[in-house]
Design a protein around this motif. Structure first.
Motif, short mmCIF file in Angstrom:
data_model
loop_
_atom_site.label_atom_id
_atom_site.label_comp_id
_atom_site.label_asym_id
_atom_site.label_seq_id
_atom_site.Cartn_x
_atom_site.Cartn_y
_atom_site.Cartn_z
N ALA A 159 8.25 -13.58 9.46
CA ALA A 159 8.62 -12.34 8.78
C ALA A 159 7.57 -11.26 8.98
CB ALA A 159 8.81 -12.61 7.29
N LEU A 160 6.30 -11.60 8.83
CA LEU A 160 5.23 -10.60 8.94
C LEU A 160 5.02 -10.16 10.38
CD1 LEU A 160 2.61 -11.96 6.38
CD2 LEU A 160 4.38 -10.23 6.04
N ASN A 161 5.11 -11.08 11.32
CA ASN A 161 4.96 -10.71 12.73
C ASN A 161 6.02 -9.68 13.13
OD1 ASN A 161 2.69 -11.94 13.78
ND2 ASN A 161 3.73 -13.85 14.27
N ALA A 162 7.26 -9.91 12.71
CA ALA A 162 8.34 -8.98 13.06
C ALA A 162 8.19 -7.66 12.31
CB ALA A 162 9.69 -9.62 12.75
N LEU A 163 7.87 -7.73 11.03
CA LEU A 163 7.78 -6.52 10.21
C LEU A 163 6.67 -5.59 10.67
CD1 LEU A 163 8.81 -5.01 7.67
CD2 LEU A 163 7.12 -6.30 6.35
N THR A 164 5.52 -6.15 11.01
CA THR A 164 4.37 -5.31 11.36
C THR A 164 4.48 -4.67 12.73
OG1 THR A 164 3.16 -7.30 12.04
CG2 THR A 164 2.78 -6.50 9.80
N ARG A 165 5.57 -4.95 13.44
CA ARG A 165 5.81 -4.21 14.69
C ARG A 165 6.36 -2.81 14.40
NH1 ARG A 165 8.42 -9.41 16.47
NH2 ARG A 165 6.75 -10.60 17.44
N TYR A 166 6.67 -2.56 13.14
CA TYR A 166 7.19 -1.26 12.71
C TYR A 166 6.13 -0.51 11.92
CZ TYR A 166 11.91 -2.79 13.98
OH TYR A 166 13.02 -3.22 14.68
N ASP A 167 6.32 0.79 11.84
CA ASP A 167 5.46 1.63 11.00
C ASP A 167 6.02 1.59 9.59
OD1 ASP A 167 3.67 3.41 10.01
OD2 ASP A 167 4.58 5.19 10.92
N VAL A 168 5.48 0.69 8.76
CA VAL A 168 6.01 0.43 7.42
C VAL A 168 5.13 1.10 6.38
CG1 VAL A 168 6.88 -1.36 5.86
CG2 VAL A 168 6.64 -1.85 8.30
N ALA A 169 5.74 1.72 5.37
CA ALA A 169 4.99 2.35 4.29
C ALA A 169 5.63 2.02 2.96
CB ALA A 169 4.93 3.86 4.49
N LEU A 170 4.79 1.75 1.96
CA LEU A 170 5.29 1.45 0.62
C LEU A 170 5.84 2.71 -0.05
CD1 LEU A 170 2.38 -0.80 -0.72
CD2 LEU A 170 4.71 -1.56 -0.19
N VAL A 171 6.93 2.55 -0.78
CA VAL A 171 7.44 3.63 -1.61
C VAL A 171 6.69 3.65 -2.93
CG1 VAL A 171 9.48 4.44 -2.89
CG2 VAL A 171 9.71 3.61 -0.53
N THR A 172 6.33 2.47 -3.44
CA THR A 172 5.52 2.35 -4.65
C THR A 172 4.49 1.26 -4.45
OG1 THR A 172 5.53 1.75 -7.00
CG2 THR A 172 7.29 0.82 -5.65
N GLU A 173 3.30 1.46 -5.00
CA GLU A 173 2.25 0.45 -4.92
C GLU A 173 2.46 -0.67 -5.93
OE1 GLU A 173 -0.84 0.25 -3.17
OE2 GLU A 173 -0.16 1.82 -1.80
#
Length: 412
Positions: free
Chosen positions: A374-388
């Motif tokens: 899950a993390l390997n695939a997700l971190t290939r994108y520019d991901v940003a939190l909407v809330t901390e």
């Protein structure tokens, strides 16, 4: 059904734990509560029901000591599986010799190598989910908990066990309703208790159907191997097979999706660690161990005292409950240097998120694999939190995110 985000507030909850299990501040950040408890009351705290243990070494010792086991306490009664013979415990909640016999049979088929076989399919499914989410939502908000972690967790377990694809959505729903499956009964209201039991019944129904099918026509999956496994003339009885299958579903859905969510949140809150993760894909296994230590999906486990003993000088008697605060142990400064710091370069060490000793979690290989994927695939994108500070599901035993809203930018 959706996971609860607001806990019930009974007038007089039992004084079982050394903290308020209904306090929103605890669910937002349990580690501040543990730090305060440790500073004021030590590593072993007596409660009305027994003792609560916060220290890494103390918990590790209890988990390896035969004087502590499952017994017949509330911690076991809360985990019973419904069968035609009535409520029965799964092998993970048994003591030797029954636990030893069944575990040896399950270990023959439920191995890290068996789980590893599904990695290629998991990677394809994870990549496909993210591609689909990006296409549907563009730069808009996406809830990763609902639309990424839960379906990925369900898919991987279903492929491993051999569950038909038609049951995927149903399994996701059951997993949501069972998300507080290990919590003490007094922390749940009547509606939550009903949905928890209904989820267990749902997994039992699927297990009964699969067992029947695999007896008639074995396939290359875990259920077929469980049906056929034999060692020294021993086999699983029908009830043992059913409760084992149901327990694999219950553990294999809830904990992995919880671990994915908490690990992703920790990475996205620590951008320098996220950058290191992206730069060192070959270190994913060790990185995931540190993420699981830093924010433990499994926060609370229990044992019953079977023979008189003491824990760091605190005497306990047969029948006492021992509450093992795994999240606190994984942030114990006496064992981990800079324990409250997320450090993906930390030298590997055994964290206690999956337990220790004879009751080490059978679903650990699934959780590790699916979190890495899950993390390997997700971190290939520019991901940003909407809330901390996304909402949790309010659970005590398995800490999980009720939501993780993000924006998903272009792939890197």
């Amino acid at each position: 059904m959706t996971e609860a985000s607001v806990l019930p507030s009974p007038d007089a909850p039992p004084e079982v734990l050394p903290y308020d299990p209904f306090d929103p501040a605890y669910h937002a950040d349990p580690y501040k509560v543990y730090e305060k408890l440790r500073a004021e009351q030590g590593q072993v705290i007596r409660t009305a029901a027994g003792v609560a243990v916060l220290g890494y070494q103390q918990i590790s010792d209890v988990m390896r000591d035969s004087r502590f086991g499952r017994g017949d306490g509330a911690g076991v009664q809360d985990t019973m599986i419904p069968t035609d013979e009535g409520l029965r415990r799964a092998f993970m909640f048994m003591d030797p010799p029954d636990h030893t016999r069944i575990r040896s049979l399950v270990n023959k088929v439920f191995t890290p190598r068996t789980v590893e076989r599904v990695r290629p399919q998991a990677e394809v499914f994870a990549a496909g989910l993210l591609t689909k989410l990006r296409a549907e939502h563009g730069d808009g908000q996406i809830d990763l908990a609902a639309h990424y972690f839960r379906p990925l967790s369900a898919y991987v377990l279903n492929v491993l066990v051999g569950v038909p694809e038609k049951y995927l959505e149903r399994c996701i729903e059951f997993a949501n309703d069972a998300g507080r499956g290990l919590d003490p009964e007094y922390t749940l209201n009547e509606a939550e208790l009903r949905t928890r039991m209904a989820a267990r019944e749902g997994f039992v129904d699927i297990s009964v159907e699969l067992i029947e099918q695999r007896r008639a026509k074995p396939e290359d999956d875990l259920m077929s191997e469980l049906v056929a496994v034999e060692q020294n003339g021993e086999r699983l009885t029908e009830t043992e097979l059913l409760t084992t299958a149901a327990n694999i579903f219950l553990a294999g859905f809830s904990a992995p999706q919880a671990m994915m969510g908490l690990s992703a949140l920790a990475l996205l809150r620590h951008r320098e660690q996220l950058a290191w993760f992206r730069a060192h894909p070959e270190k994913v296994a060790n990185a995931v161990e540190e993420l699981m230590r830093y924010d433990s999906a499994v926060q609370l486990a229990s044992r019953t005292v079977l023979e008189s003993a003491d824990i760091s000088g605190v005497p306990v008697a047969p029948g006492d409950e021992v509450f093992l605060m795994l999240g606190a142990a994984n942030r114990d400064e006496n064992f981990y240097e800079n324990a409250n710091t997320l450090d993906l370069t930390r030298a590997p060490s055994r964290n206690l998120v999956f337990g220790h000793g004879i009751h080490f979690c059978v679903a650990a290989p699934i959780a590790r694999l699916v979190t890495q994927v899950a993390l390997n695939a997700l971190t290939r994108y520019d991901v940003a939190l909407v809330t901390e500070t996304p909402r949790t599901n309010g659970a005590l035993a398995i800490r999980s995110l009720a939501e993780l809203p993000v924006t998903l930018g272009e792939s890197k």
